[in-house]
Design a protein around this motif. Structure first.
Motif, PDB file in Angstrom:
ATOM      1  N   ALA A   9     -23.099  16.309  15.913  1.00  0.00           N
ATOM      2  CA  ALA A   9     -23.540  17.404  15.048  1.00  0.00           C
ATOM      3  C   ALA A   9     -23.773  16.863  13.648  1.00  0.00           C
ATOM      4  O   ALA A   9     -23.488  15.704  13.361  1.00  0.00           O
ATOM      5  N   THR A  10     -24.276  17.721  12.789  1.00  0.00           N
ATOM      6  CA  THR A  10     -24.415  17.335  11.385  1.00  0.00           C
ATOM      7  C   THR A  10     -23.130  17.692  10.643  1.00  0.00           C
ATOM      8  O   THR A  10     -22.401  18.601  11.028  1.00  0.00           O
ATOM      9  N   ALA A  11     -22.871  16.984   9.589  1.00  0.00           N
ATOM     10  CA  ALA A  11     -21.656  17.177   8.798  1.00  0.00           C
ATOM     11  C   ALA A  11     -21.818  18.354   7.856  1.00  0.00           C
ATOM     12  O   ALA A  11     -21.672  18.234   6.643  1.00  0.00           O
ATOM     13  N   ALA A  12     -22.116  19.511   8.416  1.00  0.00           N
ATOM     14  CA  ALA A  12     -22.263  20.734   7.635  1.00  0.00           C
ATOM     15  C   ALA A  12     -20.894  21.376   7.438  1.00  0.00           C
ATOM     16  O   ALA A  12     -19.964  21.101   8.200  1.00  0.00           O
ATOM     17  N   LEU A  27     -20.659  12.680  13.499  1.00  0.00           N
ATOM     18  CA  LEU A  27     -21.301  13.548  12.513  1.00  0.00           C
ATOM     19  C   LEU A  27     -22.443  12.804  11.835  1.00  0.00           C
ATOM     20  O   LEU A  27     -22.274  11.675  11.373  1.00  0.00           O
ATOM     21  N   ALA A  28     -23.577  13.466  11.793  1.00  0.00           N
ATOM     22  CA  ALA A  28     -24.757  12.918  11.135  1.00  0.00           C
ATOM     23  C   ALA A  28     -24.911  13.550   9.757  1.00  0.00           C
ATOM     24  O   ALA A  28     -24.349  14.612   9.472  1.00  0.00           O
ATOM     25  N   PRO A  33     -32.965  13.397   9.990  1.00  0.00           N
ATOM     26  CA  PRO A  33     -33.254  13.216  11.411  1.00  0.00           C
ATOM     27  C   PRO A  33     -32.888  11.822  11.929  1.00  0.00           C
ATOM     28  O   PRO A  33     -32.441  11.680  13.071  1.00  0.00           O
ATOM     29  N   ASP A  34     -33.055  10.800  11.101  1.00  0.00           N
ATOM     30  CA  ASP A  34     -32.721   9.446  11.539  1.00  0.00           C
ATOM     31  C   ASP A  34     -31.224   9.299  11.774  1.00  0.00           C
ATOM     32  O   ASP A  34     -30.799   8.626  12.715  1.00  0.00           O
ATOM     33  N   SER A  35     -30.426   9.929  10.920  1.00  0.00           N
ATOM     34  CA  SER A  35     -28.974   9.889  11.075  1.00  0.00           C
ATOM     35  C   SER A  35     -28.557  10.596  12.367  1.00  0.00           C
ATOM     36  O   SER A  35     -27.700  10.102  13.105  1.00  0.00           O
ATOM     37  N   LEU A  36     -29.174  11.729  12.651  1.00  0.00           N
ATOM     38  CA  LEU A  36     -28.870  12.460  13.882  1.00  0.00           C
ATOM     39  C   LEU A  36     -29.319  11.664  15.106  1.00  0.00           C
ATOM     40  O   LEU A  36     -28.580  11.558  16.088  1.00  0.00           O
ATOM     41  N   ALA A  37     -30.489  11.062  15.030  1.00  0.00           N
ATOM     42  CA  ALA A  37     -30.971  10.239  16.144  1.00  0.00           C
ATOM     43  C   ALA A  37     -30.034   9.065  16.391  1.00  0.00           C
ATOM     44  O   ALA A  37     -29.737   8.725  17.545  1.00  0.00           O
ATOM     45  N   ALA A  39     -26.795   8.950  15.720  1.00  0.00           N
ATOM     46  CA  ALA A  39     -25.560   9.463  16.332  1.00  0.00           C
ATOM     47  C   ALA A  39     -25.770   9.763  17.813  1.00  0.00           C
ATOM     48  O   ALA A  39     -24.910   9.456  18.651  1.00  0.00           O
ATOM     49  N   LEU A  40     -26.904  10.355  18.148  1.00  0.00           N
ATOM     50  CA  LEU A  40     -27.206  10.633  19.554  1.00  0.00           C
ATOM     51  C   LEU A  40     -27.327   9.338  20.348  1.00  0.00           C
ATOM     52  O   LEU A  40     -26.853   9.248  21.492  1.00  0.00           O
ATOM     53  N   GLU A  41     -27.937   8.339  19.766  1.00  0.00           N
ATOM     54  CA  GLU A  41     -28.059   7.040  20.438  1.00  0.00           C
ATOM     55  C   GLU A  41     -26.683   6.416  20.672  1.00  0.00           C
ATOM     56  O   GLU A  41     -26.395   5.891  21.744  1.00  0.00           O
TER      57      GLU A  41
END
Length: 85
Positions: A9-12, A27-28, A33-37, A39-41
């Motif tokens: 997830a994002t660090a919201a 946490l992204a 989007p690159d940070s989330l990608a 983390a998913l990777e």
């Protein structure tokens, strides 16, 4: 976490209060989007996922409805009994 799924997830606000980055989830950076990608990777790694799931399940016990309700009731009882804080 309680369902046994690795959290990405994002660090919201709210999420970052519950999920411990690199421990019970990944946490992204919000709006990145690159940070989330990334983390998913990273979550594709089976060993990492297993560690995240185990820690997440252990942490989720503290957030079960019966636990949270019990803590709120205990706080109200202390408040009404003059024992706050």
């Amino acid at each position: 976490m309680a369902a046994g799924i690795a959290v990405v997830a994002t660090a919201a606000p709210g999420t970052s209060d519950t999920v411990v980055d690199q421990v019970s989830g990944l946490l992204a950076i919000p709006r990145d989007p690159d940070s989330l990608a990334d983390a998913l990777e990273r979550a594709r790694d089976a060993d990492l996922r297993a560690r995240l799931v185990a820690a997440g399940r252990a942490q989720a016990v503290d957030h079960r409805l019966d636990v949270v309700v019990g803590e709120h009731l205990a706080a109200y009882r202390r408040l009404l009994g003059g024992g706050w804080p």
